[in-house]
Design an enzyme around this catalytic site. Structure first.
Site, short mmCIF file in Angstrom:
data_model
loop_
_atom_site.label_atom_id
_atom_site.label_comp_id
_atom_site.label_asym_id
_atom_site.label_seq_id
_atom_site.Cartn_x
_atom_site.Cartn_y
_atom_site.Cartn_z
CD1 TRP A 100 -18.16 10.57 13.56
CD2 TRP A 100 -15.99 11.06 13.62
NE1 TRP A 100 -17.56 9.64 14.37
CE2 TRP A 100 -16.21 9.92 14.43
CE3 TRP A 100 -14.68 11.56 13.52
CZ2 TRP A 100 -15.20 9.26 15.13
CZ3 TRP A 100 -13.66 10.91 14.21
CH2 TRP A 100 -13.93 9.78 15.01
CE LYS B 236 -15.85 11.29 18.53
NZ LYS B 236 -15.87 9.89 18.94
CB THR C 55 -0.92 0.02 1.23
OG1 THR C 55 -0.10 0.03 2.41
CG2 THR C 55 -1.83 -1.21 1.28
CD GLU D 94 -5.30 -2.29 1.37
OE1 GLU D 94 -5.48 -1.53 0.39
OE2 GLU D 94 -4.79 -1.90 2.45
N1 ATP Z 1 -12.10 7.90 -5.62
C1 ATP Z 1 -11.58 8.03 -4.39
N2 ATP Z 1 -12.04 8.97 -3.55
C2 ATP Z 1 -11.53 9.13 -2.33
N3 ATP Z 1 -10.52 8.39 -1.84
C3 ATP Z 1 -10.02 7.43 -2.63
C4 ATP Z 1 -10.51 7.20 -3.92
N4 ATP Z 1 -9.83 6.18 -4.45
C5 ATP Z 1 -8.96 5.78 -3.52
N5 ATP Z 1 -9.02 6.53 -2.42
C6 ATP Z 1 -8.23 6.42 -1.19
O1 ATP Z 1 -7.04 5.67 -1.44
C7 ATP Z 1 -6.99 4.55 -0.55
C8 ATP Z 1 -6.24 3.42 -1.18
O2 ATP Z 1 -4.94 3.83 -1.49
P1 ATP Z 1 -3.68 2.88 -1.51
O3 ATP Z 1 -4.06 1.47 -1.53
O4 ATP Z 1 -2.84 3.42 -2.61
O5 ATP Z 1 -2.89 3.13 -0.17
P2 ATP Z 1 -3.17 4.12 1.00
O6 ATP Z 1 -4.45 3.76 1.66
O7 ATP Z 1 -3.02 5.52 0.46
O8 ATP Z 1 -1.92 3.77 1.95
P3 ATP Z 1 -1.94 2.99 3.36
O9 ATP Z 1 -3.06 1.98 3.33
O10 ATP Z 1 -0.60 2.34 3.39
O11 ATP Z 1 -2.13 4.05 4.37
C9 ATP Z 1 -8.42 4.26 -0.23
O12 ATP Z 1 -8.54 3.54 0.98
C10 ATP Z 1 -9.02 5.66 -0.15
O13 ATP Z 1 -8.77 6.25 1.10
MG MG Z 2 -4.90 2.01 2.68
#
Ligand code: ATP
Ligand code: MG
Ligand code: ATP
Ligand code: MG
Lengths: 538, 538
Positions: free
Chosen positions: A441, A436, A183, A325
């Site tokens: 929220w 918060k 990630t 994921e």
């Molecule tokens: N269209 C979208 N709108 C808002 N948020 C998004 C969108 N697409 C993806 N995301 C955000 O990106 C996340 C997924 O990103 P990625 O798997 O690249 O790792 P990360 O969550 O940024 O990193 P880590 O999990 O290591 O903190 C999602 O859980 C969400 O928070």
């Molecule tokens: Mg993530």
């Protein structure tokens, strides 16, 4: 009673054979610093089979992790197939990660070899001795003149390929691991996800569908989303599988270069994170192009950005939501029929949603503690949880206490969302970014969107800062457009009609740039630590 | 190393939930004899859950076969999901089969209940006592006034539904049988194919892809291909799964009624066998419509028919190839990119191919005895064999000696084909319809196509007749268009420049109609027996 159909495994091999047999005249263009290279899928397929031979010759073990450290390119696509089709596990390393993270990840995944683009060799080579399992480094010469270390571990991609024999592929277990991806590390240390052949095959079909990216034989697809992160949103598999031609931006990720590629190569579909499209807009505005869809996700897609594309480029942005994921694409903001005749404003609001999950992905919103389902009324929010054949079950050797899956088998996303009556997802925020205030929220994403609709604002990130009375209060960190001015008062006035009174930021800080993660997302953990000691005026 | 993704089963349940949750405002229109009925997918979903309750109440066993005997309709779609989603096995009976075949099939499949459209009740009811396992007959009243027998076995669909409770669905084994379908019986007795949940899910994704039918949320799909045969080409699952609206022709299968539906309901995608489109053409020619693709297959699609559509309706026909044994759709004649700028004639020739297999289906041509692969040079022919997750492994309790699968695991199609360098399939003939003349094979399909390009010819079927010297020689059976005339000599003159000399039919017989099978295919076994004693003039 069992069906009487063939037990035919869903493997990346079978995708490979499909491309090799039927789309040999499709093309892959790579915009290398040394010049554009072109190949057909027939040539690519033959090289990929030889690359399988290289992995044998190098002595990579049967399930060995094959690291990559490179841009989107034809060679990277060869690795994408040669590693899993010979039973190995592709592991894409993110070229923009911090050195310590890279070391951590390569060791955690136990990479045996790493294939490195010459253009990023200076970033990689200093770390090689910290990567305890890496025995070989194969340099992919993309036409830069970075020095190649005189070291017995260093090999040249093209030399190895020239000497190799093509191999037969033969993975038959669809549950076998195919690739690993970590990630982004937006919220902490990157976590490893292990895709299977089955999940990759199904994700490929999923993103190919018309309600997703709709890739077909007459498309020209350009993944700007990196192959080194989140599986290039599946485009590196789905485009060849659909017979679409591919355009790879290589190391040349500057907005101008991207816009030029889109125009010159007749790109019909492309995808990238919001910051990319933010940058490309002025170079594409008003120009002739063949784009039918611009995918965008990875973080919230500002409505203003999508509307700017609609007005200046002729097509709005197609939002997608997903995570490493989820392979990573799980839903898209394709406009439902009932809004086809709506006014522009309503349409834009709909397109700003993460939208409807793809066939194969199920979504719910629940109270993250009790797993109590929340109503689909577009108001109530809860943790977004998903399940489906391309959702992860577990992380690879996770840190103690990290649990991806609920007791009842759903994947926790860490995102907070509302869903409307048709199960269309609206991401409110990440759990960790919610503010918060007085027991209620506040969505940082909603506030940012409202701030970014101010004409002088280029970017805005909102984080919670400690507050003696309310626990946390929002702080707006604002980057102004070049040459524009605005005061704290201007911003707050602009917000007044747009958000509830108690959502109003406690203060506005003008900053030069929002800190970004390795994949260009707002890094709020950095902002939070920068402003941890913030002194509120009131 | 195993991937770490969820073990989420590919079931029809999950398709159902997807439709129920996300496409509740999609519509199903049925053109019943009693008038058009309309419902939303939300209403359909609720009724389908109740129908699950009905199956429980009727006491259908856990894996019981649920027979249907009806046209394409909303109720049939309720059965398509309620039976498999409660673990039962849907068995569609072909309303056009001969009585003995129906009895044979219902007994062979061991149907416990049969759901019958009132419009075809007179065809069904006389057979009920010959069907030894059938305990109940549920009448679906489509607005005709056929008498309903006063018999305790007869129940009314709507009454049962009104009394039923909606049930939860919960199939979790993707290998479980979902439905059964028997082949057309073109070459002998129909043979039973048993689809699984997994194969249905994957076929659904397969036909949804842009290189196949390309179904998405803004489509309006009308399956003319019957739900009672060959699974309505997967449209009954793929359209709801894609959020496309559905238009069902019901019992009103007259060309004029079909054309009217296409126009009035804004149909964007439809599919049927060549004889259907032959009939619809004059009613659609020159009219305004929203069609983007007309799928056609089930037997050879005459090039002339496709070109007539291109000229008179504005879009050529999209050929598809498949069999009951492949769920049924396996390939399509989508035009490859390299022909995008070709002349109309070249394009038409390309479109007349069965085309490229879908992602998930692999094809080969081999010598049917030795399994020796034949070259992909578009000239060599061999038996077409396929494999993939929606190809059948075995028939259901087949007759002795019937073998569907080769020793090396490929499904035998009984079709003879050539493949070009890109693995695009050109069906030459059925093995059983090839004409063996002097040790060489003549394709009846090619000859028919050539004859049908004569302007006075409506239909032509060519069969082999015994010949003392050459073993077999071709006999052309020709149906002229109304009001047109042509002599044997005219036909032969027309053929001369089009086919090799030794392919020239030995004789031309003018007939009133080509006998058709239950699904509208040329029944060459009937023609062969009609002309078995044919006396050649020479
Ligand atoms: N269209 C979208 N709108 C808002 N948020 C998004 C969108 N697409 C993806 N995301 C955000 O990106 C996340 C997924 O990103 P990625 O798997 O690249 O790792 P990360 O969550 O940024 O990193 P880590 O999990 O290591 O903190 C999602 O859980 C969400 O928070
Ligand atoms: Mg993530
Ligand atoms: N596009 C096409 N061009 C030529 N033939 C086709 C095409 N599509 C289907 N067919 C023919 O239809 C056959 C499949 O039909 P189906 O499964 O309905 O039963 P059938 O083969 O007619 O009957 P049976 O197997 O009982 O003799 C294929 O094997 C092929 O011969
Ligand atoms: Mg057959």
């Amino acid at each position: 009673m069992r069906g009487l159909m063939q037990d035919y495994p869903l493997t990346i091999d079978s995708i490979f054979r499909h491309v090799e047999q039927h789309y040999g005249d499709g093309t892959i263009v790579t915009n290398n610093p040394g010049g554009v290279t072109r190949a057909t899928y027939a040539e690519w397929a033959q090289r990929t089979r030889k690359l399988g031979g290289v992995l044998d010759t190098l002595g990579i073990s049967a399930e060995g992790r094959v690291g990559t450290f490179g841009w989107n390119s034809q060679r990277h696509l060869e690795l994408y197939f040669a590693a899993p089709c010979t039973g190995r596990v592709l592991h894409t390393l993110n070229v923009r990660l911090f050195p310590e993270q890279l070391t951590y990840i390569a060791n955690h995944a136990e990479d045996e070899v790493v294939f490195v683009d010459r253009s990023v060799l200076p970033l990689f080579w200093p770390l090689v001795d910290t990567m305890t399992t890496v025995k070989q480094v194969v340099v992919m010469d993309d036409g830069t003149d970075n020095e190649i270390p005189d070291d017995p571990r260093v090999l040249d991609y093209e030399t190895l390929l020239a000497e190799a024999q093509p191999v037969d592929f033969g993975v038959t277990d669809e549950w076998r691991a195919a690739s690993m991806c970590y990630t982004s590390g937006t919220t902490g240390n990157p976590k490893g996800v292990v895709y299977s052949h089955r999940s990759t095959f199904l994700h490929t079909m999923g993103v190919m569908a018309p309600n997703a990216f709709g890739l077909g034989i007459s498309d020209v697809a350009m993944p700007v989303v990196p192959m080194f992160h989140a599986n290039a949103w599946g485009i590196a598999q789905a485009a060849p599988a659909a017979g679409s031609s591919l355009v790879m931006p290589g190391a040349l990720m500057q907005p101008e270069a991207l816009a030029k590629l889109i125009i010159d190569e007749g790109v019909t579909f492309t995808a990238g994170v919001p910051t990319i499209w933010q940058g490309v807009l002025p170079h594409l505005a008003g120009k002739p192009h063949k784009l039918r869809d611009i995918g965008c996700g990875g973080s919230a897609v500002p409505k203003a950005l999508s509307e700017a594309y609609r007005e200046q480029v002729g097509i709005p942005i197609l939002q997608a939501w997903g995570m490493t994921e989820t392979h990573p694409v799980a839903s898209s903001g394709v406009l439902p029929n009932r809004y086809q005749d709506a006014d522009d404003e309503t349409k834009a609001t709909q397109r700003a949603r993460a939208g409807i999950p793809f066939l194969g992905v199920e979504a719910r919103i629940v109270d993250s503690d009790t797993l109590e389902p929340q109503p689909w009324d577009d108001t109530a929010t809860g943790e977004l949880q998903v399940r489906g054949p391309w959702c992860a079950q577990d992380y690879y050797n996770p840190d103690a206490g990290v649990e991806l899956t609920t007791a009842d088998g759903w994947m926790k996303t860490g995102d907070v969302a509302a869903m409307d009556a048709f199960g269309s997802i609206r991401i409110a925020d990440r759990t960790k970014d919610l503010i918060k205030s007085g027991g209620e929220w506040i969505s940082s994403v909603d506030l940012e969107n409202a701030i970014m609709s101010h004409p002088a604002v280029k970017e805005a990130a909102v984080v919670g800062i400690p507050h003696p009375k309310w626990d946390e209060r929002p702080l707006a960190c604002v980057v102004l457009k070049e040459g524009e001015t605005a005061t704290e008062q201007d911003i707050l006035e602009h917000l007044k009609p747009l958000v509830a009174k108690w959502w109003m930021p406690e203060a506005v800080e003008f900053i030069d740039e929002v800190p970004k993660t390795s994949v260009g997302k707002f890094s709020k953990k950095d902002l939070r630590s920068r402003f941890a000691e913030y002194e509120l005026k009131s």
